[in-house]
Design a protein around this motif. Structure first.
Motif, mmCIF file in Angstrom:
data_model
loop_
_atom_site.group_PDB
_atom_site.id
_atom_site.type_symbol
_atom_site.label_atom_id
_atom_site.label_comp_id
_atom_site.label_asym_id
_atom_site.label_seq_id
_atom_site.Cartn_x
_atom_site.Cartn_y
_atom_site.Cartn_z
ATOM 1 N N SER A 17 -17.913 -0.259 -1.183
ATOM 2 C CA SER A 17 -18.401 0.606 -2.258
ATOM 3 C C SER A 17 -18.514 2.054 -1.774
ATOM 4 N N LEU A 18 -18.984 2.243 -0.549
ATOM 5 C CA LEU A 18 -19.106 3.581 0.028
ATOM 6 C C LEU A 18 -17.735 4.251 0.111
ATOM 7 N N TYR A 19 -16.736 3.505 0.562
ATOM 8 C CA TYR A 19 -15.366 4.025 0.633
ATOM 9 C C TYR A 19 -14.906 4.471 -0.753
ATOM 10 N N ASN A 20 -15.114 3.618 -1.742
ATOM 11 C CA ASN A 20 -14.677 3.928 -3.113
ATOM 12 C C ASN A 20 -15.378 5.159 -3.678
ATOM 13 N N LYS A 31 -7.264 0.769 -1.344
ATOM 14 C CA LYS A 31 -8.332 -0.216 -1.471
ATOM 15 C C LYS A 31 -8.721 -0.699 -0.071
ATOM 16 N N LEU A 32 -10.004 -0.576 0.235
ATOM 17 C CA LEU A 32 -10.548 -1.043 1.509
ATOM 18 C C LEU A 32 -11.032 -2.474 1.371
ATOM 19 N N GLU A 33 -10.744 -3.272 2.399
ATOM 20 C CA GLU A 33 -11.274 -4.631 2.495
ATOM 21 C C GLU A 33 -11.823 -4.814 3.906
ATOM 22 N N ILE A 34 -13.112 -5.159 4.006
ATOM 23 C CA ILE A 34 -13.675 -5.537 5.296
ATOM 24 C C ILE A 34 -13.406 -7.039 5.424
ATOM 25 N N VAL A 35 -12.535 -7.394 6.327
ATOM 26 C CA VAL A 35 -12.072 -8.775 6.464
ATOM 27 C C VAL A 35 -13.121 -9.639 7.151
ATOM 28 N N ILE A 42 -6.913 -1.347 4.861
ATOM 29 C CA ILE A 42 -6.760 -0.478 3.704
ATOM 30 C C ILE A 42 -5.330 -0.607 3.207
ATOM 31 N N ARG A 43 -5.199 -1.060 1.983
ATOM 32 C CA ARG A 43 -3.892 -1.111 1.322
ATOM 33 C C ARG A 43 -3.778 0.184 0.516
ATOM 34 N N PHE A 44 -2.651 0.868 0.666
ATOM 35 C CA PHE A 44 -2.479 2.135 -0.027
ATOM 36 C C PHE A 44 -1.022 2.350 -0.404
ATOM 37 N N ASP A 45 -0.814 3.262 -1.325
ATOM 38 C CA ASP A 45 0.533 3.621 -1.761
ATOM 39 C C ASP A 45 0.919 4.961 -1.168
ATOM 40 N N VAL A 46 2.106 5.005 -0.579
ATOM 41 C CA VAL A 46 2.682 6.260 -0.112
ATOM 42 C C VAL A 46 3.459 6.830 -1.295
ATOM 43 N N LYS A 94 7.265 5.961 13.234
ATOM 44 C CA LYS A 94 8.272 5.833 12.176
ATOM 45 C C LYS A 94 7.812 6.612 10.948
ATOM 46 N N PRO A 95 8.727 7.303 10.259
ATOM 47 C CA PRO A 95 8.327 7.995 9.026
ATOM 48 C C PRO A 95 7.929 6.996 7.936
ATOM 49 N N LEU A 96 6.897 7.334 7.205
ATOM 50 C CA LEU A 96 6.501 6.532 6.048
ATOM 51 C C LEU A 96 7.230 7.051 4.825
ATOM 52 N N ARG A 97 7.863 6.157 4.097
ATOM 53 C CA ARG A 97 8.573 6.463 2.864
ATOM 54 C C ARG A 97 7.749 5.946 1.687
ATOM 55 N N PRO A 98 8.150 6.243 0.464
ATOM 56 C CA PRO A 98 7.382 5.773 -0.701
ATOM 57 C C PRO A 98 7.256 4.249 -0.733
ATOM 58 N N GLY A 99 6.097 3.804 -1.191
ATOM 59 C CA GLY A 99 5.864 2.369 -1.335
ATOM 60 C C GLY A 99 4.525 1.965 -0.770
ATOM 61 N N PRO A 100 4.239 0.676 -0.819
ATOM 62 C CA PRO A 100 2.964 0.189 -0.302
ATOM 63 C C PRO A 100 2.927 0.219 1.229
ATOM 64 N N ALA A 101 1.745 0.436 1.752
ATOM 65 C CA ALA A 101 1.541 0.423 3.208
ATOM 66 C C ALA A 101 0.139 -0.122 3.474
ATOM 67 N N ILE A 102 -0.092 -0.472 4.726
ATOM 68 C CA ILE A 102 -1.387 -1.030 5.122
ATOM 69 C C ILE A 102 -1.845 -0.347 6.407
ATOM 70 N N ALA A 103 -3.114 0.042 6.424
ATOM 71 C CA ALA A 103 -3.763 0.500 7.658
ATOM 72 C C ALA A 103 -4.682 -0.634 8.098
#
Length: 152
Positions: A17-20, A31-35, A42-46, A94-103
């Motif tokens: 919630s704090l992240y959001n 979107k952050l998920e504490i596993v 963190i799932r995010f879109d480039v 590696k360069p990040l291109r458009p699309g989904p990515a995960i940290a």
């Protein structure tokens, strides 16, 4: 004594919630998920708007997502205080291109004053695009006093 699972889960959801609630995150689809304790994802879109002039994601996107992932992995192990980033070392692979990515972030060591975490970025093809290591220090800021930190 084993941690109180209900309390730990409440802490994880409150960190999400704090992240959001952070205004900086209005600029990203993420979107952050504490596993589990010490692990954050963190799932995010480039998007094209994150690009530098040569057509790939700017380093600020790499830093922001990896710092956040490592930070929240470490703060998941600290339930009373907000942590502060004191250093973060980053390697681009590696360069990040458009699309989904995960940290993906994980706690490495430290319990009292300084915690160490690491993170990596995974692109839409499942390949590592960067990795980094950060140090995070306990602040005097109580988590419970932050408006975005709340139990779900």
């Amino acid at each position: 004594m084993p941690p109180d699972l209900a309390g730990e889960e409440a802490h994880f959801r409150a960190l999400e919630s704090l992240y959001n609630s952070a205004p900086i995150n209005d600029g990203f689809v993420s979107k952050l998920e504490i596993v589990e304790a010490g692990v954050a994802r963190i799932r995010f879109d480039v998007e094209d708007r994150h690009f530098h002039a040569a057509g790939a994601a700017h380093g600020t996107l790499y830093f922001k997502m990896m710092d956040d992932a490592a930070f929240y992995a470490c703060n998941s192990r600290v339930s009373d205080r907000f942590l502060l980033t004191t250093a973060f070392n980053l390697m681009f692979t590696k360069p990040l291109r458009p699309g989904p990515a995960i940290a993906e972030g994980c706690w490495i060591s430290g319990k009292r004053r300084v915690l160490i975490g690491e993170a990596r970025l995974i692109d839409s093809e499942g390949e590592e695009a960067a990795r980094g290591t950060g140090t995070f220090m306990r602040s005097n800021i109580a988590l419970a006093g932050l408006p975005g930190y709340r139990d779900s």
